[in-house]
Design an enzyme around this catalytic site. Structure first.
Site: not given
Length: 660
Positions: A308, A362, A433
């Protein structure tokens, strides 16, 4: 009085005090002799005052008090006054009779009403109401399977044997006794139709049939399955029909139901558990404990969110720079050999490993080496402040979609992952995201009016092409991607072909994304945040920004969530489900309690999907049955070394039904 006064004197003054007090050396010798005589008398008194041997005290039980997993077991001698009797399919606690006959709670539970199997079988199941005792040395194993399945099945039997051994509670200070044996041999037979199937796919038949019965002087347990995976599940179920009775034979004994017939198969092909190892590093041994728990509950996909924006701990042979720049420390990495070992460890337990390197968001720490290698900036927005403008949590970072070298790096990553895991049917590329403000502010924009969703979509299309190239020119059947704004109309159908992608829907169960994906004909894995995110409810971990997903999801919420609700359209599109544990507030110390037994509750939902009439006309299971069985499953997992969270006060376990 004298010792107290001496303790108050500094050490350097005590010798002179004795010289003044005792006078001549002869006085000192007489004083020491008196002290020695008093000590001898005291020791003789303590010896003769010892309690009598425990074997001379009738009708007493030695109750184990385990101080830790690795410590010796200590025993407290008590008069155990309780016994359990089966009344109306419920075990009732009563005072033991004057004859000293005890029925343990476990024996009563295993033979009274509920099957105590977890997850609940989906086919016809019949269990005997009587038990017999045996010793582990009586176990023998037979199989007609050939290689490669034969070696896998032999390993499964070894694990079965180990699980049985973990049940045994050795009684300290008990007289040696010959274990009770109610039959001659316990022969476990395993038959599989296809010995060549040792790789799991979504079309793998995981069904099995288990028959347990007495044949002459022997107990025969027969597992029949299409392949190794079903056989492994059958052995797991067989192990759950065995327990330890601390009251049997004076010093305790293994017991098994005298007869059983179980037909079983999962309702969903994909039964996953996602673990994040980027926020906090988890050692390989911790991940192996996760796999042990998954095998005990028949979960079959370990989704490994390995990296991440915080860290990149995976050492990839083709791109070692990612771990060099991205690991928290040199010893907090996963080497290629460790990954291969973990993948095989999982496969032997009926589990596939799906590794995810999430992009284009990420990412960050681990990706900043591009300029030093002459590749330019691979990422942007890394560690920028204020973070809340450019990402969902600190630190920020996103792929630079305009750098063509990015796609070459991704292809190398994908090729290494496929080679390390051997997994080519399912491949996860992340995709959630994305913060468009990051690209808006930090991209070198040749066209300031471009739709940034098109940038996102085009990146995803190119990433899918690189997965295909990495897999030898063949697109994996199911390329997984997290649900996001890109998986909504109109971008969904513009960039994502329903025949090529498998979408993991993580939004709330009341969001419209899951029904829209299903109605659009996309295959879906459900991971609803309000039911199956196991990291929620521990408060915020940063000063700015609230906790992402309060409140805590208890096991009951996990268990009762049934998003398809019997809808045949859902059952066609939903290939399975996955519980998720993000590790912002979890590490190897708290890992077990975050997962278990809540992940076990999830496992029964996706294996059995109890809640309506089963295929064999059994009525909906009562909530009391579920409580009793999950408590029993928790005890089994504890015996296998997993630190499970407590479900309720122990009194509730000893008094079934009285806490509901």
């Amino acid at each position: 009085m004298l010792p107290a006064l001496l303790r108050r004197l500094p050490r350097r003054h005590r010798a002179s005090f004795f010289r003044r007090r005792m006078g001549a050396p002869g006085d000192l010798r007489r004083f020491l002799a008196i002290i020695m005589m008093i000590g001898c008398v005291f020791l003789l008194y303590m010896f003769w005052a010892q309690p009598t041997s425990p074997t001379s005290v009738p009708l007493q039980t030695f109750v184990p008090v385990v101080t830790s997993k690795d410590s010796n077991t200590h025993y407290a001698k008590i008069d155990f006054r309780w016994t359990w009797t089966c009344e109306n399919k419920r075990c009732v606690r009563k005072e033991s009779t004057e004859t000293g006959v005890h029925v343990s709670l476990t024996t009563c539970s295993m033979l009274c009403g509920s099957s105590m199997l977890w997850p609940q079988p989906t086919g016809p199941t019949t269990l005997g109401s009587h038990s017999v005792s045996f010793d582990r040395e009586q176990l023998t194993f037979e199989t007609t399977a050939t290689e490669p399945a034969r070696s896998y099945i032999q390993y499964s039997f070894a694990m079965f044997n180990s699980n049985v051994a973990n049940l045994i509670q050795l009684q300290k200070n008990e007289p040696s006794a010959t274990p009770q044996r109610d039959f001659n041999k316990f022969i476990v037979k395993v038959f599989v139709e296809h010995s060549d199937i040792v790789k799991l796919t979504l079309s793998t038949d995981e069904s099995y049939k288990l028959i347990l019965r007495m044949e002459g002087e022997n107990m025969i347990g027969t597992v029949t399955a299409n392949n190794f995976f079903g056989a492994r599940h059958g052995l797991e179920t067989l192990s759950q029909l065995i327990w330890w009775d601390e009251f049997a034979s004076g010093a305790g004994s293994l017991k098994i139901v005298k007869g059983a017939s179980v037909q079983d198969a999962p309702k969903f092909a994909y039964r996953g558990l996602m673990i994040d190892t980027a926020r906090n590093f988890l050692p390989v041994e911790s991940l192996k404990r996760v796999l042990v728990g998954m095998a005990a509950n028949k979960l079959n996909v370990f989704h490994w969110h390995v990296s991440d924006s915080q860290s990149f701990p995976l050492v990839l042979p083709s791109v070692p720079q990612l771990a060099k720049y991205g690991s928290y420390s040199p010893d907090m990495v996963y080497t290629a050999s460790e990954v291969k070992d973990l993948v095989e460890y999982a496969r032997l337990r009926g589990i596939r490993v799906v590794i995810e390197v999430d992009v284009p968001a990420h990412v960050g720490n681990g990706w900043t080496w591009g300029p030093a290698e002459g590749l330019g900036e691979l990422v942007m927005c890394v560690n920028v402040q204020p973070w809340s403008l450019y990402c969902g949590e600190p630190p920020c970072g996103q792929i630079n979609p305009d750098n063509p070298h990015v796609y070459d790096v991704l292809e190398k990553i994908y090729r290494d992952i496929i080679e390390l895991t051997g997994e080519s049917e399912i491949f996860h590329i992340g995709g959630d995201e994305v913060n468009l403000e990051c690209w808006q502010q930090f991209r070198n924009r040749t066209n300031p009016y471009v739709d940034l969703f098109d940038v996102w979509g085009n990146f995803t299309v190119e990433a899918l092409k690189r997965v295909t190239k990495a897999n030898g020119g063949k697109r994996p059947k199911h390329v997984m991607i997290w649900s996001s704004n890109l998986t909504k109309r109109p971008y969904l159908t513009k960039f994502l072909n329903k025949t090529e992608v498998l979408i993991q829907a993580w939004g709330g169960s009341d969001w419209t994304e899951t029904p829209e994906l299903v109605s659009s004909g996309y295959n879906v894995i459900i991971s609803h945040v309000d039911a199956w995110y196991l990291d929620c409810g521990y408060g915020r971990w940063r000063e700015n920004g609230g906790a992402a997903c309060d409140p805590y999801r208890p096991w009951q919420t996990v268990y009762m969530h049934r998003p398809w609700n019997g809808d045949p359209v859902y059952r066609k599109s939903v290939l399975g489900a996955e519980a998720c544990l993000w590790t912002e507030q979890a590490d190897h110390v708290s890992l077990d309690t975050r997962l278990w037994p809540r992940a076990a509750a999830f496992a029964e939902r996706v294996w059995s999907d109890v809640g309506t009439k089963s295929i064999y006309k059994q009525e909906q299971l009562s909530i009391e049955d579920v409580y009793a069985r999950i408590q029993m499953q928790r005890e089994r997992m504890i015996k296998r070394g997993l630190k499970n969270e407590a479900l309720w006060p122990q009194w509730c376990s000893q008094n079934p039904g009285m806490c509901l």
